[in-house]
Design a protein around this motif. Structure first.
Motif, PDB file in Angstrom:
ATOM      1  N   GLN A   1       5.221 -40.255  16.560  1.00 33.60           N
ATOM      2  CA  GLN A   1       6.445 -40.586  17.291  1.00 33.60           C
ATOM      3  C   GLN A   1       6.912 -41.976  16.864  1.00 33.60           C
ATOM      4  N   PHE A   2       8.211 -42.092  16.571  1.00 26.29           N
ATOM      5  CA  PHE A   2       8.781 -43.343  16.064  1.00 26.29           C
ATOM      6  C   PHE A   2      10.058 -43.646  16.850  1.00 26.29           C
ATOM      7  N   GLU A   3      10.177 -44.885  17.324  1.00 28.70           N
ATOM      8  CA  GLU A   3      11.294 -45.244  18.193  1.00 28.70           C
ATOM      9  C   GLU A   3      11.835 -46.629  17.842  1.00 28.70           C
ATOM     10  N   PHE A   4      13.137 -46.792  18.091  1.00 30.24           N
ATOM     11  CA  PHE A   4      13.760 -48.111  18.159  1.00 30.24           C
ATOM     12  C   PHE A   4      14.295 -48.269  19.585  1.00 30.24           C
ATOM     13  N   GLU A   5      13.895 -49.376  20.231  1.00 26.77           N
ATOM     14  CA  GLU A   5      14.262 -49.611  21.628  1.00 26.77           C
ATOM     15  C   GLU A   5      14.944 -50.972  21.745  1.00 26.77           C
ATOM     16  N   HIS A   6      16.036 -51.034  22.532  1.00 31.73           N
ATOM     17  CA  HIS A   6      16.797 -52.282  22.651  1.00 31.73           C
ATOM     18  C   HIS A   6      17.409 -52.367  24.051  1.00 31.73           C
ATOM     19  N   PRO A   7      17.466 -53.564  24.629  1.00 27.27           N
ATOM     20  CA  PRO A   7      18.110 -53.698  25.946  1.00 27.27           C
ATOM     21  C   PRO A   7      19.583 -53.307  25.893  1.00 27.27           C
ATOM     22  N   LEU A   8      20.034 -52.600  26.914  1.00 26.81           N
ATOM     23  CA  LEU A   8      21.441 -52.253  27.067  1.00 26.81           C
ATOM     24  C   LEU A   8      22.086 -53.188  28.081  1.00 26.81           C
ATOM     25  N   ILE A   9      21.483 -53.268  29.251  1.00 25.89           N
ATOM     26  CA  ILE A   9      21.858 -54.258  30.270  1.00 25.89           C
ATOM     27  C   ILE A   9      20.556 -54.918  30.694  1.00 25.89           C
ATOM     28  N   GLU A  10      20.251 -56.060  30.070  1.00 28.71           N
ATOM     29  CA  GLU A  10      18.932 -56.660  30.227  1.00 28.71           C
ATOM     30  C   GLU A  10      18.649 -57.054  31.665  1.00 28.71           C
ATOM     31  N   GLU A  11      19.653 -57.590  32.366  1.00 31.26           N
ATOM     32  CA  GLU A  11      19.437 -58.040  33.737  1.00 31.26           C
ATOM     33  C   GLU A  11      19.071 -56.886  34.667  1.00 31.26           C
ATOM     34  N   ALA A  12      19.538 -55.680  34.337  1.00 31.45           N
ATOM     35  CA  ALA A  12      19.257 -54.509  35.173  1.00 31.45           C
ATOM     36  C   ALA A  12      18.029 -53.748  34.708  1.00 31.45           C
ATOM     37  N   GLY A  13      17.401 -54.203  33.598  1.00 38.07           N
ATOM     38  CA  GLY A  13      16.232 -53.499  33.083  1.00 38.07           C
ATOM     39  C   GLY A  13      16.566 -52.190  32.405  1.00 38.07           C
ATOM     40  N   LEU A  14      17.798 -52.058  31.882  1.00 35.77           N
ATOM     41  CA  LEU A  14      18.241 -50.817  31.244  1.00 35.77           C
ATOM     42  C   LEU A  14      18.172 -50.966  29.729  1.00 35.77           C
ATOM     43  N   LYS A  15      17.550 -49.988  29.052  1.00 37.41           N
ATOM     44  CA  LYS A  15      17.408 -50.005  27.602  1.00 37.41           C
ATOM     45  C   LYS A  15      17.872 -48.686  27.004  1.00 37.41           C
ATOM     46  N   TRP A  16      18.313 -48.742  25.734  1.00 36.73           N
ATOM     47  CA  TRP A  16      18.582 -47.501  25.002  1.00 36.73           C
ATOM     48  C   TRP A  16      17.499 -47.322  23.944  1.00 36.73           C
ATOM     49  N   VAL A  17      17.308 -46.073  23.523  1.00 35.87           N
ATOM     50  CA  VAL A  17      16.264 -45.752  22.550  1.00 35.87           C
ATOM     51  C   VAL A  17      16.755 -44.623  21.651  1.00 35.87           C
ATOM     52  N   VAL A  18      16.421 -44.700  20.376  1.00 38.22           N
ATOM     53  CA  VAL A  18      16.587 -43.569  19.450  1.00 38.22           C
ATOM     54  C   VAL A  18      15.197 -43.244  18.918  1.00 38.22           C
ATOM     55  N   PHE A  19      14.934 -41.959  18.678  1.00 42.29           N
ATOM     56  CA  PHE A  19      13.575 -41.573  18.318  1.00 42.29           C
ATOM     57  C   PHE A  19      13.550 -40.461  17.281  1.00 42.29           C
ATOM     58  N   TYR A  20      12.387 -40.340  16.646  1.00 40.95           N
ATOM     59  CA  TYR A  20      12.092 -39.270  15.691  1.00 40.95           C
ATOM     60  C   TYR A  20      10.642 -38.853  15.927  1.00 40.95           C
ATOM     61  N   ASP A  21      10.421 -37.552  16.114  1.00 41.25           N
ATOM     62  CA  ASP A  21       9.086 -37.015  16.341  1.00 41.25           C
ATOM     63  C   ASP A  21       8.728 -36.041  15.220  1.00 41.25           C
ATOM     64  N   VAL A  22       7.457 -36.022  14.846  1.00 42.89           N
ATOM     65  CA  VAL A  22       6.986 -35.096  13.825  1.00 42.89           C
ATOM     66  C   VAL A  22       5.574 -34.655  14.183  1.00 42.89           C
ATOM     67  N   GLY A  23       5.258 -33.374  13.963  1.00 35.98           N
ATOM     68  CA  GLY A  23       3.912 -32.902  14.277  1.00 35.98           C
ATOM     69  C   GLY A  23       3.823 -31.394  14.208  1.00 35.98           C
ATOM     70  N   ASN A  24       2.639 -30.894  14.489  1.00 32.51           N
ATOM     71  CA  ASN A  24       2.426 -29.457  14.526  1.00 32.51           C
ATOM     72  C   ASN A  24       1.054 -29.180  15.135  1.00 32.51           C
ATOM     73  N   VAL A  25       0.824 -27.909  15.465  1.00 30.48           N
ATOM     74  CA  VAL A  25      -0.463 -27.444  15.968  1.00 30.48           C
ATOM     75  C   VAL A  25      -0.944 -26.346  15.035  1.00 30.48           C
ATOM     76  N   TYR A  26      -2.206 -26.445  14.603  1.00 26.92           N
ATOM     77  CA  TYR A  26      -2.768 -25.500  13.641  1.00 26.92           C
ATOM     78  C   TYR A  26      -3.843 -24.653  14.311  1.00 26.92           C
ATOM     79  N   GLU A  27      -3.922 -23.409  13.882  1.00 22.48           N
ATOM     80  CA  GLU A  27      -4.806 -22.442  14.542  1.00 22.48           C
ATOM     81  C   GLU A  27      -6.265 -22.840  14.457  1.00 22.48           C
ATOM     82  N   GLU A  28      -6.696 -23.358  13.305  1.00 21.35           N
ATOM     83  CA  GLU A  28      -8.103 -23.703  13.135  1.00 21.35           C
ATOM     84  C   GLU A  28      -8.284 -25.197  12.918  1.00 21.35           C
TER      85      GLU A  28
END
Length: 367
Positions: free
Chosen positions: A288-315
Motif C-alpha cells: 500500500q502506497f499513499e501521499f497524505e497532506h493537510p486540507l484544513i490543518e486547524e480542523a485536522g482534515l487531510k486528503w490522501v491519494v493511494f495505490y494498492d497492489v497484492g494478491n492471494v495464492y492458493e498454496e
C-alpha cells in the motif's frame, strides 16, 4: 518524548540551562502541550462491504497518567458484529516488561461460503531486547462455530472447534509518533502456532514493513508492505476461517471484501444456483502506497491519494505471479473522537464479476 504520542506535534521544547558558577551541572526543562489521549467515538455510515453500520469505542491511551492503554470497541452492521475489551500495561510492576490482554467476540457474515462466530481471549507480554526493538509473546484461546453453510466444499467439522496458539512477534518501531506518524519506519515479524491443545493445528508467519517520509513541506509519503503464509503442521486440514482473502477498507480498497483469492464454482446449498466462492489462500502479499497532506490543518482534515497492489495464492508464492491493483483517493478527519476515513477505490483491470468502484468509511488509522 514525542514518540509517546501523548503531546501535540511541534509542542515539545527542550531548554538546557547551567546554574551560575556550576558549569558541570545541566538543568533540562521540557515544555509540552498534552493532546487529547482519551477518545469516545460514535459513528454510523455505509460501505459497499458491510452495508450500513454503527461503531462505538471508548479508549484511553494514557490511562491514569501512567501510559496504560484501555479500550472498549463495539461494531454492529448487517454483515459483521464485533466487540473487544483490551488493556495494556507498558511497565508491568515498574519493570521494562509490557503486559496486557483482550477479551473479544465476533460474528462474521462477510464470507460467501458461510457465517461464523468466534469468541476468545489472549494474554501477552513484551520486553525490549534492543533499542527500538521489542519481543512479544501472546497466548490465545479461541472457539469458532460456523453456520449457514452455502459452499458444499466446506467441512463444518474442520472449521468448528478450539484453537490454542502461541505467537512470538519481533517488532522494531522508529516512527516519530505512534498515533500520527509522518517520519520513520516500522517492521515486524511474527510466528504463530496453533495446537497447544484443542482442535486446530496450523502455523502462520507474517512479515510487515512500514515507511513514512515527508517529501515536500507537509506532504507525507506512507507505505506498507506485508506478506503472510499459512502452513499445515498435521494431517488435519486448514480451516477456511484462517485462510487469506483480500478486498475492503483495510487492504485492497478498490475491491469488495473477498474479491481477491482462489475461486471455485459450486452449487449453492441454499438455492441450488451455481455460484463463485472464494476458498481462501495460504499465501498473501500486499503493498500500500499513499501521499497524505493537510486540507484544513486547524480542523485536522487531510486528503490522501493511494495505490494498492497484492494478491492471494492458493498454496505459496511462485514465479508466475499475478498482482491485482487499485488506486483511489479519500479524506481523513483526525477528529476528537478518532480518525475517520472516507475513501473511494477503483480497481485496475477488474474481472467481470468485480464491481467498478468501492466506497469505504472506516474508523481508525490504516497503518
Amino acid at each position: 518524548v514525542n514518540r509517546l504520542g501523548f503531546f501535540e506535534p511541534g509542542s515539545i521544547i527542550f531548554n538546557t540551562v547551567s546554574p551560575k558558577g556550576e558549569d558541570d551541572i545541566l538543568n533540562v526543562e521540557i515544555s509540552v502541550k498534552e493532546r487529547q489521549t482519551g477518545q469516545i467515538s460514535l459513528g454510523a455510515g455505509y460501505s459497499t462491504a458491510t452495508k450500513g453500520f454503527f461503531q462505538g469505542s471508548v479508549s484511553q491511551n494514557n490511562f491514569r497518567g501512567l501510559g496504560q492503554n484501555l479500550n472498549v470497541n463495539i461494531s454492529l452492521s448487517e454483515n459483521q458484529n464485533t466487540g473487544n475489551i483490551g488493556f495494556t500495561e507498558p511497565y508491568f510492576l515498574d519493570t521494562k516488561w509490557t503486559a496486557g490482554g483482550d477479551i473479544y467476540a465476533q460474528e462474521n457474515g462477510l464470507l460467501s461460503s458461510f457465517s461464523s462466530k468466534k469468541h476468545g481471549a489472549d494474554v501477552r507480554v513484551g520486553y525490549p531486547i534492543f533499542e527500538y526493538t521489542r519481543l512479544f509473546l501472546t497466548l490465545r484461546h479461541e472457539n469458532t462455530e460456523i453456520e449457514n453453510v452455502r459452499n458444499p466444499t466446506i467441512d463444518k467439522d474442520l472449521e468448528n472447534g478450539v484453537a490454542a496458539s502461541l505467537k512470538a512477534t519481533l517488532r522494531y518501531d522508529k516512527r516519530n509518533n505512534i498515533f500520527e506518524p509522518t517520519d520513520g519506519y516500522y517492521g515486524s515479524f511474527s510466528v504463530e502456532e496453533a495446537g497447544l491443545y484443542g482442535d486446530h493445528k496450523w502455523l502462520k508467519t507474517a512479515i510487515e514493513g512500514r515507511f513514512y517520509k515527508p517529501v515536500y513541506e507537509k506532504l507525507v509519503f506512507r507505505t506498507r508492505v506485508q506478506a503472510q503464509q499459512l502452513m499445515k503442521t498435521s494431517t488435519r486440514g486448514l480451516p477456511r476461517t484462517e485462510k487469506f482473502q483480500l478486498g475492503g477498507a483495510r487492504n485492497m480498497r478498490g475491491y469488495n471484501y473477498e474479491d481477491i483469492g482462489p475461486l471455485v464454482r459450486a452449487e449453492d446449498k441454499d438455492d441450488g444456483v451455481t455460484r463463485t466462492f472464494n476458498t481462501g489462500g495460504l499465501f498473501s502479499l500486499l503493498g500500500q502506497f499513499e501521499f497524505e497532506h493537510p486540507l484544513i490543518e486547524e480542523a485536522g482534515l487531510k486528503w490522501v491519494v493511494f495505490y494498492d497492489v497484492g494478491n492471494v495464492y492458493e498454496e505459496e508464492f511462485d514465479e508466475e505471479i499475478e498482482l491485482r491493483q487499485d488506486y483511489g483517493f479519500g479524506f481523513r478527519w483526525f477528529s476528537p473522537i478518532g480518525v475517520l476515513r472516507f475513501e473511494f477505490g477503483y480497481p485496475i483491470d477488474p474481472k467481470p464479476r468485480e464491481e467498478g468502484q468501492q466506497f469505504h468509511f472506516d474508523i481508525g488509522q490504516l497503518f
